[in-house]
Design a protein around this motif. Structure first.
Motif, PDB file in Angstrom:
ATOM      1  N   UNK A 275      -2.284 -24.631 -30.633  1.00 58.92           N
ATOM      2  CA  UNK A 275      -1.969 -25.626 -31.756  1.00 58.92           C
ATOM      3  C   UNK A 275      -1.379 -27.089 -31.252  1.00 58.92           C
ATOM      4  N   UNK A 276      -1.112 -27.757 -32.279  1.00 60.28           N
ATOM      5  CA  UNK A 276      -0.478 -29.130 -32.210  1.00 60.28           C
ATOM      6  C   UNK A 276       0.862 -28.788 -32.726  1.00 60.28           C
ATOM      7  N   UNK A 277       1.831 -29.487 -32.392  1.00 58.61           N
ATOM      8  CA  UNK A 277       3.111 -29.863 -32.840  1.00 58.61           C
ATOM      9  C   UNK A 277       3.748 -31.226 -32.764  1.00 58.61           C
ATOM     10  N   UNK A 278       4.060 -31.538 -34.007  1.00 59.16           N
ATOM     11  CA  UNK A 278       5.189 -32.816 -33.963  1.00 59.16           C
ATOM     12  C   UNK A 278       6.243 -32.408 -34.623  1.00 59.16           C
ATOM     13  N   UNK A 279       6.804 -31.146 -34.471  1.00 59.26           N
ATOM     14  CA  UNK A 279       7.998 -30.684 -34.984  1.00 59.26           C
ATOM     15  C   UNK A 279       9.279 -31.575 -34.411  1.00 59.26           C
ATOM     16  N   UNK A 280      10.136 -32.005 -35.278  1.00 66.04           N
ATOM     17  CA  UNK A 280      11.116 -32.853 -35.204  1.00 66.04           C
ATOM     18  C   UNK A 280      12.447 -31.927 -35.599  1.00 66.04           C
ATOM     19  N   UNK A 281      13.283 -31.712 -34.615  1.00 70.18           N
ATOM     20  CA  UNK A 281      14.291 -30.688 -34.673  1.00 70.18           C
ATOM     21  C   UNK A 281      15.629 -31.584 -34.521  1.00 70.18           C
ATOM     22  N   UNK A 282      16.318 -31.708 -35.662  1.00 68.15           N
ATOM     23  CA  UNK A 282      17.457 -32.273 -35.946  1.00 68.15           C
ATOM     24  C   UNK A 282      18.695 -31.375 -36.638  1.00 68.15           C
ATOM     25  N   UNK A 283      19.727 -31.417 -36.421  1.00 70.61           N
ATOM     26  CA  UNK A 283      21.092 -30.778 -36.945  1.00 70.61           C
ATOM     27  C   UNK A 283      20.761 -30.512 -38.652  1.00 70.61           C
ATOM     28  N   UNK A 284      20.759 -29.094 -38.706  1.00 74.41           N
ATOM     29  CA  UNK A 284      20.437 -28.474 -39.864  1.00 74.41           C
ATOM     30  C   UNK A 284      19.224 -27.625 -39.730  1.00 74.41           C
ATOM     31  N   UNK A 285      18.525 -27.837 -38.758  1.00 80.53           N
ATOM     32  CA  UNK A 285      17.212 -26.908 -38.468  1.00 80.53           C
ATOM     33  C   UNK A 285      17.759 -25.570 -38.191  1.00 80.53           C
ATOM     34  N   UNK A 286      16.857 -24.509 -38.957  1.00 78.87           N
ATOM     35  CA  UNK A 286      17.077 -23.145 -38.597  1.00 78.87           C
ATOM     36  C   UNK A 286      16.461 -22.588 -37.515  1.00 78.87           C
ATOM     37  N   UNK A 287      16.972 -22.128 -36.309  1.00 81.31           N
ATOM     38  CA  UNK A 287      16.079 -21.591 -35.395  1.00 81.31           C
ATOM     39  C   UNK A 287      15.656 -20.296 -35.770  1.00 81.31           C
ATOM     40  N   UNK A 288      14.504 -19.914 -35.335  1.00 80.08           N
ATOM     41  CA  UNK A 288      13.920 -18.609 -35.527  1.00 80.08           C
ATOM     42  C   UNK A 288      13.497 -17.837 -34.315  1.00 80.08           C
ATOM     43  N   UNK A 289      13.687 -18.312 -32.987  1.00 83.43           N
ATOM     44  CA  UNK A 289      13.067 -17.677 -31.827  1.00 83.43           C
ATOM     45  C   UNK A 289      14.042 -17.668 -30.801  1.00 83.43           C
ATOM     46  N   UNK A 290      14.667 -18.661 -30.566  1.00 82.15           N
ATOM     47  CA  UNK A 290      15.332 -18.992 -29.181  1.00 82.15           C
ATOM     48  C   UNK A 290      17.075 -18.758 -29.409  1.00 82.15           C
ATOM     49  N   UNK A 291      17.460 -17.918 -28.395  1.00 82.33           N
ATOM     50  CA  UNK A 291      18.858 -17.571 -28.526  1.00 82.33           C
ATOM     51  C   UNK A 291      19.771 -18.601 -27.601  1.00 82.33           C
ATOM     52  N   UNK A 292      18.980 -18.887 -26.623  1.00 84.39           N
ATOM     53  CA  UNK A 292      19.745 -19.717 -25.614  1.00 84.39           C
ATOM     54  C   UNK A 292      18.716 -20.811 -25.008  1.00 84.39           C
ATOM     55  N   UNK A 293      19.211 -21.931 -24.499  1.00 87.19           N
ATOM     56  CA  UNK A 293      18.250 -23.173 -24.066  1.00 87.19           C
ATOM     57  C   UNK A 293      18.812 -23.659 -22.665  1.00 87.19           C
ATOM     58  N   UNK A 294      18.010 -23.591 -21.734  1.00 84.19           N
ATOM     59  CA  UNK A 294      18.428 -24.232 -20.460  1.00 84.19           C
ATOM     60  C   UNK A 294      17.633 -25.629 -20.631  1.00 84.19           C
ATOM     61  N   UNK A 295      18.358 -26.665 -20.189  1.00 81.73           N
ATOM     62  CA  UNK A 295      17.754 -28.074 -20.283  1.00 81.73           C
ATOM     63  C   UNK A 295      18.493 -28.984 -19.519  1.00 81.73           C
ATOM     64  N   UNK A 296      18.053 -30.149 -19.360  1.00 84.64           N
ATOM     65  CA  UNK A 296      18.492 -31.268 -18.521  1.00 84.64           C
ATOM     66  C   UNK A 296      19.548 -32.148 -19.433  1.00 84.64           C
ATOM     67  N   UNK A 297      20.060 -33.156 -19.174  1.00 86.78           N
ATOM     68  CA  UNK A 297      20.851 -34.346 -19.820  1.00 86.78           C
ATOM     69  C   UNK A 297      19.925 -34.913 -20.245  1.00 86.78           C
ATOM     70  N   UNK A 298      20.255 -35.680 -21.635  1.00 88.93           N
ATOM     71  CA  UNK A 298      18.965 -36.227 -21.992  1.00 88.93           C
ATOM     72  C   UNK A 298      19.604 -37.942 -22.347  1.00 88.93           C
ATOM     73  N   UNK A 299      18.685 -38.507 -22.746  1.00 89.53           N
ATOM     74  CA  UNK A 299      19.059 -39.906 -22.961  1.00 89.53           C
ATOM     75  C   UNK A 299      19.781 -40.264 -24.526  1.00 89.53           C
ATOM     76  N   UNK A 300      20.625 -41.225 -24.434  1.00 91.54           N
ATOM     77  CA  UNK A 300      21.066 -41.720 -25.697  1.00 91.54           C
ATOM     78  C   UNK A 300      20.041 -42.008 -26.716  1.00 91.54           C
TER      79      UNK A 300
END
Length: 343
Positions: A275-300
Motif C-alpha cells: 500500500x501507500x502511506x502518508x500517515x503523519x504521527x504527532x503527539x496524541x496518536x494511539x499506537x496499535x502495533x509497536x512497543x519499542x522503537x530503535x531510531x537515530x536522532x532527528x532534525x529540529x
C-alpha cells in the motif's frame, strides 16, 4: 494546537555526524524509558532486549538516485529521483535556475534522456519524467546515478558510503534515503540477537526524497505528509501475532518500519499486503502495533521528531535530546541511536 516551534531545539553543528562510526555496532545507544535514561554502546543491544522480543527491519535498498545534467537550453540541473514508477517513468525533484517546461528534454549524466511531462505530487513539488528511449530506467539510474547522501552531509558520496549508507540486509531497491536505524546492525550482532532468542522479521518501505522536505506550516494540523510505498509480508504479521500472544515486545527498527506497521493497522488489525502511506504521527496518536522503537536522532522541527515525541512522550524526548547534546552524541543519519519505550 501543536506548532512547529514545539519541536525546535538548538543543535551544535559539530554534532551532525559526517562519517559513520568505525564499526556499525560501535555507535552509541541512548535508552529512554519514561523519565529514565541510560547510556550504552549499540553492541549492548542484546542486553536491553529479551528472548521472545521481535525486531522488525526495513529491507529497502537505496538506489543511485542523484543525477546531474542539463536542460536542452544548456542550463545545469540536479535531479533527485523520488520514485521509479516503471521501466519508462519516474517522479523526481529537480533543482535548476529555472524549472524545465512540460514537453522539454533533459540529459542526465550524458546517458539518460528524459522528457518532462509536468508537475506531480500533492503540492506540485515533484516533476513527472518519461524516458526518451527504449532502455530500462531503473537500470540506467543504477548504472549512471550517484548515491544520494542527505543534504546535511557535506561531502560527496565516496566508495565508503556505497557500503555504509546501506544496511547489511538491504535487498529491495527503491529508497532514496537509508532506513538509518538499521545501519547500526552487522552480521555478528544479528547472530547474537538470534542466539538470545530475539526474533527478526522484515517489511519494505521505500523512503522517498520527501523525508528531507521541511514542514512549511506553523500549525501542524495543516501539514500533509509525502506518500511512500510499503509492503508487509504475511509471515511478518504472523510473527507479530505470535510475539504478542507470547508476551514479547514488538521492536520497530526505525521510524520507517513503525510507520509501515501503523499504517497497515489503521483498520484496527494489522494486515499483510502492499500500500501507500502518508500517515503523519504527532503527539496524541494511539499506537496499535509497536512497543519499542530503535531510531537515530532527528532534525529540529522534523516530522520524525514529532513521531518519536508521540511515541515516548514530548517531555522524555526533550530531556533525552538535551542529555544527548550534553554527552556529545552524534546526530542524524550517520550518528548514534536511541531505544525508546512507548509511553
Amino acid at each position: 494546537m501543536l506548532t512547529l516551534d514545539d519541536f525546535d531545539f538548538d543543535l551544535p553543528a559539530e554534532l551532525i555526524a559526517q562519517e559513520p562510526a568505525a564499526e556499525r555496532s560501535g555507535s552509541r545507544l541512548l535508552q529512554v524509558r519514561g523519565s529514565g535514561i541510560s547510556d550504552h554502546r549499540f553492541s549492548a543491544l542484546p542486553t536491553l532486549l529479551s528472548a521472545g522480543d521481535l525486531l522488525v527491519f526495513n529491507d529497502t535498498r537505496v538506489i543511485r538516485a542523484r543525477l546531474l545534467g542539463r536542460k536542452a537550453s544548456g542550463g545545469r540541473i540536479e535531479v533527485l529521483v523520488e520514485r521509479i514508477i516503471d521501466a519508462r517513468h519516474a517522479i523526481a525533484q529537480i533543482r535548476a535556475s529555472k524549472s524545465p517546461k512540460p514537453g522539454s528534454l533533459i540529459l542526465l549524466e550524458e546517458a539518460i534522456r528524459l522528457r518532462v511531462c509536468g508537475r506531480s505530487g500533492g503540492q506540485g513539488e515533484f516533476f513527472a519524467l518519461e524516458l526518451a528511449g527504449d532502455d530500462d530506467l531503473c537500470s540506467l539510474v543504477e548504472r549512471h546515478g550517484r548515491l544520494p547522501l542527505p543534504p546535511y552531509i557535506t561531502h560527496a558520496a565516496a566508495a565508503a558510503d556505497e557500503e555504509r549508507y546501506q544496511t547489511v540486509f538491504a535487498r529491495s531497491p527503491g529508497a532514496v534515503a537509508a532506513p538509518t536505524a538499521g545501519l547500526h546492525f552487522d552480521e555478528t550482532l544479528l547472530q547474537r540477537l538470534a542466539d538470545q532468542g530475539v526474533g527478526a522479521v522484515w517489511l519494505t518501505l521505500h523512503v522517498g526524497a520527501g523525508t528531507f522536505q521541511p514542514v512549511r506550516v506553523r500549525n501542524l494540523a495543516e501539514h500533509r505528509m509525502h506518500s511512500e510505498r510499503f509492503e508487509i509480508p504475511a509471515a511478518t504479521v504472523d510473527a507479530i501475532a505470535r510475539t504478542r500472544s507470547g508476551g514479547g515486545r514488538v521492536v520497530a527498527v526505525g521510524t520507517t518500519s513503525l510507520r509501515a506497521l501503523e499504517a497497515a493497522a489503521q483498520s484496527g488489525e494489522l494486515r499483510a499486503g502492499a500500500g501507500e502511506t502518508d500517515l503523519f504521527i504527532t503527539p496524541g496518536y494511539e499506537f496499535r502495533v509497536v512497543d519499542r522503537l530503535l531510531t537515530n536522532f532527528h532534525l529540529p522541527k522534523s516530522t520524525l521528531l514529532m513521531l518519536v515525541s508521540a511515541f515516548a512522550g514530548r517531555a522524555p524526548v526533550r530531556r533525552a535530546y538535551e542529555h544527548a547534546i550534553r554527552q556529545r552524541y552524534r546526530f542524524f543519519s550517520y550518528g548514534d541511536a536511541m531505544l525508546l519505550t512507548r509511553q
